[in-house]
Design a protein around this motif. Structure first.
Motif, PDB file in Angstrom:
ATOM      1  N   HIS A  76     -11.797  63.056  55.780  1.00 57.13           N
ATOM      2  CA  HIS A  76     -12.064  63.345  57.138  1.00 57.13           C
ATOM      3  C   HIS A  76     -13.431  62.807  57.713  1.00 57.13           C
ATOM      4  O   HIS A  76     -13.481  62.200  58.953  1.00 57.13           O
ATOM      5  CB  HIS A  76     -12.341  64.891  57.187  1.00 57.13           C
ATOM      6  CG  HIS A  76     -11.315  65.897  57.143  1.00 57.13           C
ATOM      7  ND1 HIS A  76     -10.221  65.869  57.897  1.00 57.13           N
ATOM      8  CD2 HIS A  76     -10.722  66.825  55.901  1.00 57.13           C
ATOM      9  CE1 HIS A  76      -9.418  66.565  57.830  1.00 57.13           C
ATOM     10  NE2 HIS A  76      -9.598  67.190  56.496  1.00 57.13           N
ATOM     11  N   LEU A  77     -14.222  62.555  56.835  1.00 60.30           N
ATOM     12  CA  LEU A  77     -15.550  61.545  57.269  1.00 60.30           C
ATOM     13  C   LEU A  77     -15.082  60.322  57.676  1.00 60.30           C
ATOM     14  O   LEU A  77     -15.608  59.522  58.457  1.00 60.30           O
ATOM     15  CB  LEU A  77     -16.829  61.692  56.154  1.00 60.30           C
ATOM     16  CG  LEU A  77     -17.908  60.949  56.438  1.00 60.30           C
ATOM     17  CD1 LEU A  77     -18.659  61.391  57.544  1.00 60.30           C
ATOM     18  CD2 LEU A  77     -18.843  60.986  55.450  1.00 60.30           C
ATOM     19  N   ALA A  82     -14.538  56.303  61.687  1.00 60.85           N
ATOM     20  CA  ALA A  82     -13.785  55.016  62.219  1.00 60.85           C
ATOM     21  C   ALA A  82     -13.481  55.662  63.893  1.00 60.85           C
ATOM     22  O   ALA A  82     -13.804  54.634  64.542  1.00 60.85           O
ATOM     23  CB  ALA A  82     -12.276  54.843  61.447  1.00 60.85           C
ATOM     24  N   LYS A  83     -13.116  56.661  64.125  1.00 63.28           N
ATOM     25  CA  LYS A  83     -12.938  57.127  65.350  1.00 63.28           C
ATOM     26  C   LYS A  83     -14.339  57.026  66.240  1.00 63.28           C
ATOM     27  O   LYS A  83     -14.182  56.399  67.191  1.00 63.28           O
ATOM     28  CB  LYS A  83     -12.459  58.543  65.639  1.00 63.28           C
ATOM     29  CG  LYS A  83     -12.235  58.943  66.957  1.00 63.28           C
ATOM     30  CD  LYS A  83     -11.701  60.325  66.853  1.00 63.28           C
ATOM     31  CE  LYS A  83     -11.582  60.982  68.341  1.00 63.28           C
ATOM     32  NZ  LYS A  83     -10.776  62.408  68.408  1.00 63.28           N
ATOM     33  N   ALA A  84     -15.444  57.522  65.636  1.00 60.35           N
ATOM     34  CA  ALA A  84     -16.695  57.190  66.326  1.00 60.35           C
ATOM     35  C   ALA A  84     -17.130  55.899  66.727  1.00 60.35           C
ATOM     36  O   ALA A  84     -17.660  55.332  67.643  1.00 60.35           O
ATOM     37  CB  ALA A  84     -17.720  57.798  65.807  1.00 60.35           C
ATOM     38  N   VAL A  85     -17.043  54.972  65.550  1.00 64.17           N
ATOM     39  CA  VAL A  85     -17.093  53.580  65.714  1.00 64.17           C
ATOM     40  C   VAL A  85     -16.397  52.904  67.013  1.00 64.17           C
ATOM     41  O   VAL A  85     -16.866  52.075  67.681  1.00 64.17           O
ATOM     42  CB  VAL A  85     -17.072  52.801  64.508  1.00 64.17           C
ATOM     43  CG1 VAL A  85     -17.051  51.310  64.626  1.00 64.17           C
ATOM     44  CG2 VAL A  85     -18.120  53.278  63.478  1.00 64.17           C
ATOM     45  N   ILE A  90     -20.867  55.169  67.078  1.00 65.89           N
ATOM     46  CA  ILE A  90     -21.815  54.620  65.952  1.00 65.89           C
ATOM     47  C   ILE A  90     -21.867  53.174  66.241  1.00 65.89           C
ATOM     48  O   ILE A  90     -20.875  52.539  65.955  1.00 65.89           O
ATOM     49  CB  ILE A  90     -21.118  54.933  64.732  1.00 65.89           C
ATOM     50  CG1 ILE A  90     -21.050  56.586  64.719  1.00 65.89           C
ATOM     51  CG2 ILE A  90     -22.052  54.634  63.542  1.00 65.89           C
ATOM     52  CD1 ILE A  90     -20.589  56.974  63.076  1.00 65.89           C
ATOM     53  N   ALA A  91     -23.062  52.777  66.416  1.00 62.70           N
ATOM     54  CA  ALA A  91     -23.210  51.428  66.564  1.00 62.70           C
ATOM     55  C   ALA A  91     -24.797  51.023  66.562  1.00 62.70           C
ATOM     56  O   ALA A  91     -25.638  51.964  66.562  1.00 62.70           O
ATOM     57  CB  ALA A  91     -22.619  51.016  67.718  1.00 62.70           C
ATOM     58  N   GLU A  92     -25.303  49.786  66.184  1.00 72.14           N
ATOM     59  CA  GLU A  92     -26.619  49.093  66.632  1.00 72.14           C
ATOM     60  C   GLU A  92     -26.573  48.147  67.670  1.00 72.14           C
ATOM     61  O   GLU A  92     -25.652  47.394  67.698  1.00 72.14           O
ATOM     62  CB  GLU A  92     -27.075  48.565  65.229  1.00 72.14           C
ATOM     63  CG  GLU A  92     -28.287  48.274  65.481  1.00 72.14           C
ATOM     64  CD  GLU A  92     -29.060  47.598  64.161  1.00 72.14           C
ATOM     65  OE1 GLU A  92     -29.499  48.280  63.159  1.00 72.14           O
ATOM     66  OE2 GLU A  92     -28.794  46.401  64.041  1.00 72.14           O
ATOM     67  N   LEU A  93     -27.413  48.505  68.725  1.00 72.68           N
ATOM     68  CA  LEU A  93     -27.427  47.635  69.603  1.00 72.68           C
ATOM     69  C   LEU A  93     -28.696  46.686  69.719  1.00 72.68           C
ATOM     70  O   LEU A  93     -29.742  47.514  69.567  1.00 72.68           O
ATOM     71  CB  LEU A  93     -27.203  48.413  71.047  1.00 72.68           C
ATOM     72  CG  LEU A  93     -26.075  49.110  71.295  1.00 72.68           C
ATOM     73  CD1 LEU A  93     -26.052  49.518  72.800  1.00 72.68           C
ATOM     74  CD2 LEU A  93     -24.840  48.091  71.332  1.00 72.68           C
ATOM     75  N   ASN A  94     -28.582  45.717  70.094  1.00 71.72           N
ATOM     76  CA  ASN A  94     -29.943  44.664  70.156  1.00 71.72           C
ATOM     77  C   ASN A  94     -30.318  44.537  71.474  1.00 71.72           C
ATOM     78  O   ASN A  94     -29.507  44.166  72.182  1.00 71.72           O
ATOM     79  CB  ASN A  94     -29.772  43.565  69.196  1.00 71.72           C
ATOM     80  CG  ASN A  94     -29.894  43.772  67.710  1.00 71.72           C
ATOM     81  OD1 ASN A  94     -30.927  43.820  67.059  1.00 71.72           O
ATOM     82  ND2 ASN A  94     -28.851  43.513  66.929  1.00 71.72           N
TER      83      ASN A  94
END
Length: 303
Positions: A76-77, A82-85, A90-94
């Protein structure tokens, strides 16, 4: 072993009934029974046995149930991650932050974005104005908060945020504190601390040249915090963006004849598809309640 076999076993462990477990998993009873049998064959022992007219977990089934539950939680996690990405959650922004833009005006919007998107990490990079376009086009930065001055870059997209006036900042008990507004002629009579990253630097110097005036520059610096520190300590006065004044704010007044202002925007490289998290940030930046510049304060043309 696959996730479906584990899911079928956990349903059977909860219900101890093949029919109800099959209904819970939305499969036929024979399909569920066969999947459990294949799992047992792979593990080398029975997981559930019939006793009288009831079913019960075997010792092997009881021992593996906790491990299978952990695997199912991981399943489930993985899916939710995967759905959130893919959704940009879920991400990192510069993100570049032009060194002349004060943190106070941007902080509320960035905090609101974090509350709404807690799984998106934003790394803020202090960047000089002339480096922003190259950093965006090379992909080093995902976006940048910058001051629009002059023609827009043809390969960048801009979300206009707010207009920001430049003010004259001065130390405590300065003569300017008795004035409602200060002209560039008045400023030329004072010792000056020059911001080397000021967007209006060349225009102001040209303006003074046309008036046959010259600034008495005591210090020059690229560091906005040093500039304000020197002004606070009485070294001189300085033209500075209104919202970049650090707290406690320096005493300041509007600049007139001519008034000076700049437009602040969120810039990204033009591309066919942006990361979802970057789209979310641009959308929130566009919708944020930014301060409004009272243009009626202007008493002359904008430089």
């Amino acid at each position: 072993m696959d996730f479906n076999q584990i899911r079928y076993f956990l349903a059977l462990a909860d219900t101890l009934n093949f029919t109800r477990a099959a209904e819970q998993c939305f499969v036929s009873q024979p399909a569920l029974t066969q999947a459990i049998k294949r799992l047992e064959d792979e593990l080398g022992g029975e997981l559930i046995r019939r006793v009288a007219r009831e079913n019960e977990l075997t010792d092997l089934g009881k021992s593996l149930r906790t491990h299978f539950e952990q695997i199912d939680r991981t399943r489930h996690l993985v899916r939710s991650t995967a759905k959130a990405v893919n959704a940009g959650e879920i991400a990192e922004l510069n993100i570049g932050l032009m060194c002349t833009i004060g943190p106070g005006v941007l902080a509320p919007m960035l905090e609101a974005f974090h509350v709404a998107n807690p799984l998106v990490s934003i790394v803020l990079h202090d960047v000089a104005p002339d480096a922003i376009s190259d950093l965006l086009l090379s992909g080093v930065l995902d976006g940048a908060f910058c001051a629009r001055h002059g023609a827009p870059h043809p390969q960048l997209s801009y979300v206009e945020l707010f207009e920001e006036p430049l003010v004259i900042a001065f130390p405590e008990n300065h003569a300017f504190s008795q004035m409602e507004a200060v002209s560039l002629r008045d400023i030329a009579k004072q010792q000056y601390v020059e911001r080397l990253h000021c967007e209006f630097r060349e225009e102001v110097l040209e303006y003074y040249k046309e008036l046959d005036l010259e600034l008495e520059v005591a210090f020059r610096s690229q560091r906005e915090d040093w500039i304000q520190g020197m002004v606070r300590n009485g070294v001189g006065v300085c033209c500075i963006p209104r919202y970049s004044l650090l707290r406690p704010e320096l005493d300041h007044r509007p600049i007139v004849d001519p008034a000076l202002s700049r437009k602040v925007a969120f810039a990204t490289a033009e591309q066919s598809e942006q990361p979802p998290a970057l789209k979310l940030l641009a959308k929130m930046a566009r919708a944020h309640d930014w301060p409004v510049y009272a243009s009626e304060q202007q008493n002359g043309p904008t430089v």
